[in-house]
Design a protein around this motif. Sequence first.
Motif, short mmCIF file in Angstrom:
data_model
loop_
_atom_site.label_atom_id
_atom_site.label_comp_id
_atom_site.label_asym_id
_atom_site.label_seq_id
_atom_site.Cartn_x
_atom_site.Cartn_y
_atom_site.Cartn_z
N ARG A 122 0.83 -1.21 0.00
CA ARG A 122 0.00 0.00 0.00
C ARG A 122 0.86 1.27 0.00
O ARG A 122 0.47 2.28 -0.59
N LEU A 123 2.02 1.21 0.66
CA LEU A 123 2.95 2.35 0.61
C LEU A 123 3.24 2.74 -0.83
O LEU A 123 3.18 3.91 -1.19
N VAL A 124 3.55 1.75 -1.64
CA VAL A 124 3.87 2.01 -3.04
C VAL A 124 2.62 2.48 -3.79
O VAL A 124 2.64 3.53 -4.44
N GLU A 125 1.54 1.73 -3.69
CA GLU A 125 0.33 2.04 -4.47
C GLU A 125 -0.21 3.43 -4.15
O GLU A 125 -0.48 4.22 -5.06
N ASP A 126 -0.38 3.73 -2.87
CA ASP A 126 -1.00 5.01 -2.51
C ASP A 126 -0.08 6.19 -2.78
O ASP A 126 -0.54 7.24 -3.25
N ASN A 127 1.20 6.05 -2.48
CA ASN A 127 2.12 7.17 -2.74
C ASN A 127 2.24 7.46 -4.22
O ASN A 127 2.21 8.62 -4.64
N LEU A 128 2.35 6.43 -5.05
CA LEU A 128 2.44 6.66 -6.50
C LEU A 128 1.14 7.24 -7.04
O LEU A 128 1.16 8.12 -7.91
#
Length: 143
Positions: free
Chosen positions: A63-69
Amino acid sequence: MWRELILEMYPEADLSDPADEVTLAEVEKHLMLPLPFELASLLRETDGVTNEYGDAVVWSARRLVEDNLAMRGEPDYLELYAPFDEMIFFGDSDMGPQFAYVHTDYGPGIVVWDHESDRRRLVVVSLRDYLARCFIQGNAWFR
């Protein structure tokens, strides 16, 4: 250390299985920022922390990757908000604010971001303090 600390503060917390080193390296690669040491350390013990109400107090590596991107690339966000490129969002609450690491002159700090005003306010300087504020003090982010 993190699992014990979290469960001591908040026995109702839901802790996931640990994230592996490959996953953490992928997070840094995709976000083009190093993970703060304490966040990486927590993710090595539990890949995300959820409270009893289902709020993602600390997001999973995925989720860190998905939401930040998504936040960095959303056309409306690019128009409405200051850039998020130097921030790593990692948690949220049911009240609306989201939490992110930023680099300050004295090291990393954690800000609360209000999507309605784009206000970014430094609230704590450590993940331990963030967790204590989430679990012990309740949601006291705007006091």
